[in-house]
Scaffold this motif. Structure first.
Motif, PDB file in Angstrom:
ATOM      1  N   PHE A 118      -1.576   6.758   4.283  1.00 12.99           N
ATOM      2  CA  PHE A 118      -2.449   6.620   5.414  1.00 12.99           C
ATOM      3  C   PHE A 118      -3.275   5.231   5.560  1.00 12.99           C
ATOM      4  O   PHE A 118      -3.462   4.606   6.682  1.00 12.99           O
ATOM      5  N   VAL A 119      -3.536   4.427   4.169  1.00 12.04           N
ATOM      6  CA  VAL A 119      -4.279   2.981   4.225  1.00 12.04           C
ATOM      7  C   VAL A 119      -2.958   2.250   4.878  1.00 12.04           C
ATOM      8  O   VAL A 119      -3.545   1.345   5.224  1.00 12.04           O
ATOM      9  N   TYR A 140       0.826  -1.310   0.123  1.00 12.99           N
ATOM     10  CA  TYR A 140      -0.043   0.028  -0.209  1.00 12.99           C
ATOM     11  C   TYR A 140       0.835   1.239   0.069  1.00 12.99           C
ATOM     12  O   TYR A 140       0.483   2.245  -0.539  1.00 12.99           O
ATOM     13  N   LEU A 196       1.406   4.556  -3.201  1.00  9.69           N
ATOM     14  CA  LEU A 196       1.168   6.117  -2.864  1.00  9.69           C
ATOM     15  C   LEU A 196      -0.015   6.154  -1.799  1.00  9.69           C
ATOM     16  O   LEU A 196      -0.893   7.322  -1.941  1.00  9.69           O
ATOM     17  N   ALA A 197      -0.209   5.290  -1.073  1.00 11.64           N
ATOM     18  CA  ALA A 197      -1.387   5.500  -0.054  1.00 11.64           C
ATOM     19  C   ALA A 197      -0.966   5.100   1.298  1.00 11.64           C
ATOM     20  O   ALA A 197      -0.893   4.189   1.992  1.00 11.64           O
ATOM     21  N   MET A 250      -3.203   2.449   8.482  1.00  7.30           N
ATOM     22  CA  MET A 250      -4.350   1.765   8.900  1.00  7.30           C
ATOM     23  C   MET A 250      -4.197   0.319   8.848  1.00  7.30           C
ATOM     24  O   MET A 250      -4.769  -0.430   9.749  1.00  7.30           O
ATOM     25  N   GLN A 251      -3.557   0.077   8.012  1.00  6.01           N
ATOM     26  CA  GLN A 251      -3.356  -1.610   7.685  1.00  6.01           C
ATOM     27  C   GLN A 251      -2.487  -2.475   8.790  1.00  6.01           C
ATOM     28  O   GLN A 251      -2.908  -3.236   9.482  1.00  6.01           O
TER      29      GLN A 251
END
Lengths: 108, 183
Positions: B70-71, B63, B67-68, B74-75
């Motif tokens: 934030f995710v 992830y 380019l994420a 959260m993962q």
């Protein structure tokens, strides 16, 4: 080198998602305990999230939608894991086993 | 076919910064595959859940490459920190001592048949992913945390509230189910 540029390819992430899905299906079919099947279903959900994130990065017009969908998948997976764990504990309290072969009261 | 989806890598060295990033991605792929392999094939459930945590760590790395960040965070927080620990508690509370004992009659063919089914699914999905000419749309929006927050609380606020209700009902239902039968 082509191998070092794999992280810029959509196909890499899609194949990774397919791999996670295949591992999850194999675990769901071949596992004999409820917790093993729960672990495999988490792998299937991770495969779905991976596909959403890959299409979100490479093809989607708005790059926030896929991330939000992945966050929702995480929330649903957390709820599913909580309920599944409580069911596992209830089954273990009643049957003293988490083997799917032992929970066959209606088989006669 | 892959001109827009897959950028070319002409003249990328193994020791350059880009090459090092590619090497880290290979390590991430290795984490995902090794973790998923251990999680589905190990006979001890404790090793399974450890493999699942390793696999989710690798997915978080993927992830980050997508380019994420934030995710990815959260993962790590939800899957590795919460779900894996929850399943580990379930294993500690509800597992007999001997673990997964093989060798009953019904499940003799489930291993090879499950392997065949999953291999066919993997081959079909990979072939589909490699041969499809994906259509690329023009980007609008940046996709950073500010943008995610704006979209989440404006056009997706209804789903946001529904997910919070689902989580509330799920936790209360889990408490009720786990409580039943205890004096």
């Amino acid at each position: 080198m082509y191998l070092l540029n794999l992280y810029n390819c959509l196909t890499t992430y899609l194949v990774l998602g397919a791999l996670l899905f295949a591992f999850g299906i194999y675990g769901l079919v071949s596992r004999r305990t409820i917790i093993g099947m729960l672990i495999s279903s988490e792998l299937v959900l991770a495969a779905a999230s991976m596909n959403f994130m890959a299409f979100n990065r490479f093809t989607a017009p708005d790059p926030a939608i896929g991330q939000i969908f992945t966050l929702f998948i995480m929330a649903i997976a957390a709820a599913e894991a909580a309920i599944a764990v409580s069911i596992v504990i209830a089954v273990y309290r009643n049957y003293k086993s988490i083997d799917t072969e032992d929970i066959v009261d209606l088989q006669g | 076919m892959q001109s827009a989806i897959c950028q070319s890598a002409a003249g990328m060295s193994f020791f350059s910064a880009q090459g090092f990033v590619g090497l880290i991605f290979l390590v991430t792929i290795g984490l995902i595959i090794a973790g998923a392999f251990v999680a589905t094939t190990s006979t001890r459930l404790v090793r399974c859940i450890s493999g699942l945590a390793v696999c989710f760590t690798g997915v978080a790395g993927a992830y980050y490459f997508l380019l994420a960040p934030f995710v990815a965070m959260m993962q790590m927080l939800i899957y590795v920190g919460a779900v894996s620990i929850l399943i580990a508690f379930a294993i500690m509370m509800a597992t007999p001592e001997e673990g997964d004992t093989p060798g009953k009659k019904i499940t003799r063919f489930s291993g090879p048949l499950g392997f065949a089914v999953s291999a066919m699914a993997f081959a079909a999905l990979s072939l589909l992913a490699a041969t499809t000419d994906w259509q690329v749309f023009a980007r609008e929006g940046s996709g950073d945390m500010h943008h995610i927050g704006m979209v989440l609380l404006t056009s997706h606020s209804m789903v946001f509230e529904l997910v919070s209700i689902v989580l509330l009902v799920a936790i209360m239902g889990a408490l009720v189910i786990a409580r039943r039968g205890r004096d």
